[in-house]
Design an enzyme around this catalytic site. Structure first.
Site, short mmCIF file in Angstrom:
data_model
loop_
_atom_site.label_atom_id
_atom_site.label_comp_id
_atom_site.label_asym_id
_atom_site.label_seq_id
_atom_site.Cartn_x
_atom_site.Cartn_y
_atom_site.Cartn_z
N HIS A 208 38.42 34.30 48.50
CA HIS A 208 39.18 34.45 49.74
C HIS A 208 39.41 35.91 50.15
O HIS A 208 39.46 36.23 51.33
CB HIS A 208 40.51 33.69 49.68
CG HIS A 208 41.57 34.34 48.85
ND1 HIS A 208 41.58 34.29 47.48
CD2 HIS A 208 42.67 35.05 49.19
CE1 HIS A 208 42.63 34.95 47.02
NE2 HIS A 208 43.31 35.42 48.04
N ASP A 209 39.53 36.82 49.18
CA ASP A 209 39.82 38.22 49.53
C ASP A 209 38.59 39.12 49.42
O ASP A 209 38.72 40.34 49.36
CB ASP A 209 40.93 38.77 48.62
CG ASP A 209 42.31 38.39 49.11
OD1 ASP A 209 42.45 38.07 50.31
OD2 ASP A 209 43.26 38.39 48.30
N LYS A 212 38.02 42.37 51.29
CA LYS A 212 38.74 43.62 50.99
C LYS A 212 37.80 44.68 50.43
O LYS A 212 38.18 45.84 50.30
CB LYS A 212 39.87 43.34 49.99
CG LYS A 212 41.06 42.66 50.64
CD LYS A 212 42.23 42.52 49.68
CE LYS A 212 43.42 41.86 50.36
NZ LYS A 212 44.47 41.51 49.40
N HIS A 237 40.29 41.88 56.64
CA HIS A 237 39.55 41.32 55.49
C HIS A 237 39.18 39.85 55.60
O HIS A 237 38.12 39.47 55.11
CB HIS A 237 40.26 41.64 54.16
CG HIS A 237 41.39 40.75 53.82
ND1 HIS A 237 42.68 40.98 54.23
CD2 HIS A 237 41.46 39.60 53.10
CE1 HIS A 237 43.48 40.03 53.78
NE2 HIS A 237 42.76 39.19 53.08
N HIS A 261 42.35 32.08 56.07
CA HIS A 261 43.39 32.03 55.04
C HIS A 261 44.64 32.84 55.37
O HIS A 261 45.64 32.73 54.66
CB HIS A 261 42.82 32.36 53.65
CG HIS A 261 42.70 33.82 53.32
ND1 HIS A 261 41.60 34.56 53.64
CD2 HIS A 261 43.52 34.67 52.65
CE1 HIS A 261 41.76 35.80 53.21
NE2 HIS A 261 42.92 35.90 52.61
N HIS A 262 44.61 33.66 56.44
CA HIS A 262 45.84 34.34 56.88
C HIS A 262 46.31 33.85 58.25
O HIS A 262 47.14 34.50 58.89
CB HIS A 262 45.67 35.86 56.89
CG HIS A 262 45.74 36.45 55.51
ND1 HIS A 262 46.92 36.51 54.79
CD2 HIS A 262 44.78 36.98 54.71
CE1 HIS A 262 46.67 37.07 53.60
NE2 HIS A 262 45.39 37.36 53.52
N ASP A 290 47.93 31.42 47.96
CA ASP A 290 47.85 32.89 47.96
C ASP A 290 49.26 33.48 47.94
O ASP A 290 49.57 34.39 47.13
CB ASP A 290 47.11 33.31 49.25
CG ASP A 290 46.76 34.78 49.31
OD1 ASP A 290 46.67 35.41 48.24
OD2 ASP A 290 46.57 35.29 50.43
FE FE2 Z 1 43.91 37.69 51.86
FE FE2 Z 2 44.92 36.97 48.39
#
Ligand code: FE2
Ligand code: FE2
Length: 351
Positions: A208-209, A212, A237, A261-262, A290
């Site tokens: 998911h990240d 970044k 990200h 996811h955000h 998360d």
């Molecule tokens: Fe994230």
């Molecule tokens: Fe995360």
């Protein structure tokens, strides 16, 4: 041998094969090959025309293209299986994809061919289908599914290496993705999602990240508060992660969850400001997982919060940041499985 069919048409034991393809040249070549082998070919240039012919006269076998304007070949397959269960369906496509193959198997296709076609081979398959010979599709589809699983595994291992590289920059996030996947999988199961969906959530949570990787280290591990510009970089990200995954064909579905996811239930999230159920369910699950992990673990900017604090935060943010159904599931799960809540390393010397 001749006789009267149920609709009054003259029937023989010669199989009528309906060839469906938006390319007239392919229809023509197949029809010639089939006629030369004693079949009775009919042609249609679209799925809609094929259904009209099927409603009008008996057809033993449909041989159809997949990618056609209007009705897709898989939709035609489903309609034929529903309305004419004795009619066999053979698929033809220019693109081999185990996703559609699995769907074709589920819908009861008899066989499939990858273009360019050997028209006589297709005609032979139509003869076999007309004689009710068992179709080879289950075995071939099973093989393709195994191949896809192996490809996904290899792709996941390499992509995870990238995700780990991001996490390794900050000692406090080293196991973050695995821990998010742990919570996300339990929440998905608690919500009753089928196994395939749970697996999709698991892989998306692990990755998911990954976006970044494009955020400078100075911002990623900055101990103090972020400036507006730095926060804008961090906010990129999810979209960057989805962009990385979009180029790995086996992760196309995961890319959507990573992008979402955000997002927030209220529409205040990013990157798309989606609201409520327009956010993919898996993305809403990962969002909760998360936040749970971020609250329970130490970060450069915060101490680990207690489970009680996390429960309170989830409850307070239900209907705002989080889907209330998923908050409910998380609260129930915390209650039922306290031993599965991961404690920060400082509080858990054996971890
Ligand atoms: Fe994230
Ligand atoms: Fe995360």
């Amino acid at each position: 041998m001749k006789g009267r069919g149920a609709r009054g048409y003259v029937t023989t034991n010669v199989t009528t094969v309906l060839i469906v393809d938006d390319e007239p040249g392919i229809c023509h070549m197949l029809a010639e090959a089939m006629a030369s082998l004693g079949l009775r070919p009919q042609t249609a240039l679209s799925g809609g025309d094929a259904l009209t012919i099927l409603a009008r006269e008996p057809v033993g076998v449909v041989v159809t293209d997949l990618n056609m304007p209007g009705l897709h070949g898989l939709e035609l397959l489903a309609a034929v299986r529903r309305g004419h269960p004795r009619c066999r369906v053979i698929l033809m496509t220019g693109v081999q994809d185990s996703g559609w193959l699995a769907r074709a198997l589920e819908l009861g296709a008899h066989d499939y061919f990858i273009k360019p076609l050997d028209v006589f081979q297709v005609a032979q398959a139509a003869i076999a289908a007309g004689q009710n010979a068992p179709g080879p599709l289950p075995l071939r589809a099973a093989r393709a599914l195994v191949d896809r699983t192996q490809v996904r595994q290899v792709a996941l291992e390499s992509t995870r290496a990238l995700a780990r590289a991001v996490e390794a920059k900050d000692p406090y996030t080293r196991r973050h993705s695995e821990q998010v996947a742990h919570y996300a999988v339990h929440l998905a199961r608690h919500l009753g999602l089928p196994a395939g969906e749970v697996e999709l959530v698991r892989v998306a949570a692990l990755l998911h990240d990954i976006g970044k990787i494009g955020v400078p280290d100075s911002v990623l591990i900055k101990p103090g508060p972020l400036t507006v510009e730095e926060f804008a970089l961090i906010r990129q990200h999810p979209a960057q992660g989805a962009e990385i995954l979009r180029h790995i064909s086996v992760f196309a579905d995961e890319a959507l969850l990573v992008r979402g996811h955000h997002e927030a239930w209220s529409g205040e999230g990013y990157p798309d400001g989606l609201v409520g159920e327009s956010i993919p369910l898996g993305a809403r699950i990962i969002n909760v997982a998360d936040s749970v992990d971020a609250m329970l673990m130490q970060r450069t900017y915060k101490v680990p919060y207690s489970v009680e604090f996390v429960r309170g935060e989830l409850t307070r943010s239900a209907g705002e940041q989080f889907d209330p159904k998923i908050v409910q599931a998380a609260l129930e799960w915390f209650e039922a499985f306290p031993e599965k809540i991961i404690q920060p390393p400082a509080l858990c010397p054996t971890a």
